[in-house]
Design a protein around this motif. Structure first.
Motif, short mmCIF file in Angstrom:
data_model
loop_
_atom_site.label_atom_id
_atom_site.label_comp_id
_atom_site.label_asym_id
_atom_site.label_seq_id
_atom_site.Cartn_x
_atom_site.Cartn_y
_atom_site.Cartn_z
N ILE A 96 -1.18 -0.69 -4.26
CA ILE A 96 -2.46 -0.01 -4.00
C ILE A 96 -2.18 1.47 -3.80
O ILE A 96 -1.47 1.87 -2.87
CB ILE A 96 -3.15 -0.60 -2.76
N ASP A 97 -2.75 2.29 -4.67
CA ASP A 97 -2.58 3.74 -4.59
C ASP A 97 -3.71 4.33 -3.76
O ASP A 97 -4.88 4.21 -4.11
CB ASP A 97 -2.58 4.34 -6.00
N CYS A 98 -3.36 4.97 -2.64
CA CYS A 98 -4.36 5.48 -1.69
C CYS A 98 -4.66 6.96 -1.92
O CYS A 98 -3.83 7.71 -2.43
CB CYS A 98 -3.87 5.29 -0.26
N GLN B 242 -0.99 10.66 4.12
CA GLN B 242 -2.19 11.49 4.14
C GLN B 242 -1.93 12.90 3.61
O GLN B 242 -2.87 13.63 3.32
CB GLN B 242 -2.80 11.56 5.54
N ALA C 124 -7.10 -0.43 2.24
CA ALA C 124 -5.81 -0.70 1.61
C ALA C 124 -4.82 -1.28 2.62
O ALA C 124 -4.08 -2.22 2.31
CB ALA C 124 -5.25 0.59 1.01
N SER D 117 1.00 5.00 0.69
CA SER D 117 0.13 5.89 1.45
C SER D 117 0.90 7.03 2.09
O SER D 117 2.04 6.88 2.51
CB SER D 117 -0.61 5.09 2.54
N THR E 201 0.85 -1.18 0.00
CA THR E 201 0.00 0.00 0.00
C THR E 201 0.89 1.24 0.00
O THR E 201 1.80 1.36 0.83
CB THR E 201 -0.91 0.01 1.23
N LEU F 221 -7.23 3.43 -5.65
CA LEU F 221 -8.24 3.72 -4.63
C LEU F 221 -8.48 5.22 -4.46
O LEU F 221 -9.17 5.63 -3.54
CB LEU F 221 -7.84 3.11 -3.28
N ASP F 222 -7.90 6.04 -5.31
CA ASP F 222 -8.08 7.48 -5.23
C ASP F 222 -9.22 7.90 -6.16
O ASP F 222 -9.17 7.62 -7.36
CB ASP F 222 -6.79 8.18 -5.64
N LEU G 154 -11.24 4.11 2.88
CA LEU G 154 -10.57 3.61 1.69
C LEU G 154 -9.12 3.24 2.01
O LEU G 154 -8.62 2.17 1.63
CB LEU G 154 -10.61 4.65 0.57
N THR G 155 -8.44 4.12 2.73
CA THR G 155 -7.06 3.85 3.11
C THR G 155 -6.99 2.69 4.09
O THR G 155 -6.07 1.86 4.01
CB THR G 155 -6.43 5.11 3.73
N LYS H 79 2.60 10.02 -4.30
CA LYS H 79 2.06 8.67 -4.12
C LYS H 79 1.71 8.02 -5.45
O LYS H 79 2.16 6.91 -5.76
CB LYS H 79 0.80 8.72 -3.23
#
Length: 340
Positions: free
Chosen positions: A209-211, A90, A222, A88, A86, A119-120, A218-219, A96
């Motif tokens: 996995i792109d957060c 924030q 992931a 990640s 993942t 996932l963005d 969602l994150t 990312k």
């Protein structure tokens, strides 16, 4: 006063004692151990060497040629089982999506089978990989909310035949609210991914996995689906703020939802060797995370910024550029650390 501006000095305690303790936790260490001094030397060597001919340009060209030859002569090891990472942070704008796309392209070119899960809600990773993600198409949103099998939304990337993508659509923006009332809301991505990998004759070597730039559901999905966390950190002061909170969340996920999760990799991005601040931030990160931080540093690069507008990674857009070379080196380092 000579009129020369001095770069601001970040305080030595940018990261809290809790962050330092978390970095030292045995379950969060991965890769080949190295001393901070070695890491620091490696990090700046390609920016400061003057061994190849007397001018900075000649030195830079000779150094890039040496690194390129070393990459071409090396065959990257493939993991015996799927590695799920993942990506990640924030904080937005730290690289990312750029990191996810370019690492995926580099690993695919090196012989690995790679899946990128976007996932963005902005869908930038889908765009960069040449995958359509209009709102009327099925995406990872249906996987999370409607239990659609992952196989039905996987699309081939135009980047490489061994690279696939699960696109994101704008509907994903509402998934945070819709997931709240669903059963096992934190584990829906993991169940879909594990079921798909189990059904494959030849599973992917890597799943990236792109957060989104947040710490919402969602994150969390992931984090629960992955075994490793890769954190890109921009070489600027503000990039370090909030890192303690992110690491605390990773520790909570590990304790309550995913005992296999660990912080395995930190990648320094947008490095500008002309500034003292970038060097100080890089050193600060290496001091706190000596084993997780990659030796490779991603420099600021116009080519890296331009590539997504053409629906490509920088590796396809300009294979010979410094940004492409750095991401290929980072992918090689991740592959070797995983094999070790």
């Amino acid at each position: 006063m000579d009129g020369t501006a001095t770069a601001p000095q970040p305080p030595s305690d940018l990261l809290s004692p809790e962050t330092t303790a978390l970095a030292a936790h045995p379950n969060h260490l991965a890769g080949t151990p190295e001393t901070p001094a070695q890491a620091s030397s490696d990090a700046v060597s390609r920016e400061t060497t003057t061994d190849h001919g007397g001018t900075p340009l000649a030195d830079e060209l000779a150094d890039e040629t040496r690194r390129r030859i070393a990459l071409e002569e090396t065959r990257l090891p493939l993991p015996p089982e799927t590695r799920v990472l993942t990506i990640s942070n924030q904080k937005g704008g730290v690289g990312k999506t750029t990191t996810a796309v370019n690492l995926a392209a580099a690993l695919a070119r090196a012989g690995a089978r790679v899946l990128v899960i976007d996932l963005d809600p902005q869908g930038n990773a889908s765009t960069a990989l040449g995958v359509e993600h209009r709102s009327d198409q099925q995406s990872v949103y249906e996987v999370l909310v409607s239990d659609l099998p992952l196989a039905e939304v996987i699309r081939p990337s135009t980047e490489h035949e061994a690279l696939d993508c699960v696109p994101a659509t704008i509907h994903l923006a509402g998934a945070e609210i819709e997931l709240v009332s669903l059963v096992a809301r934190e584990q829906r991505l993991r169940r879909a991914l594990n079921a798909h990998l189990a059904s494959m004759d030849e599973p992917y070597h890597y799943v990236l996995i792109d957060c989104p730039p947040s710490l919402g559901l969602l994150t969390i999905n992931a984090f629960v689906a992955a075994r490793e966390v890769l954190i890109p950190i921009q070489c600027e002061y503000y990039a370090l703020e909030g890192l303690s909170q992110l690491l605390s969340n990773i520790e909570l996920i590990e304790k309550h939802l995913n005992a296999d999760l660990r912080l395995s990799t930190i990648l320094l991005t947008m490095y500008d060797s002309r500034t003292n601040l970038a060097q100080q931030v890089a050193q600060e990160v290496r001091n706190h995370f000596p084993t997780q931080t990659l030796d490779t540093i991603i420099p600021r690069s116009v080519r890296v910024s331009e590539a997504p507008s053409y629906g490509q990674s920088v590796i396809t857009y300009d294979y010979a550029s410094s940004g492409s070379l750095s991401y290929r080196e980072a992918a090689a380092e991740i592959a070797r650390r995983g094999a070790a």
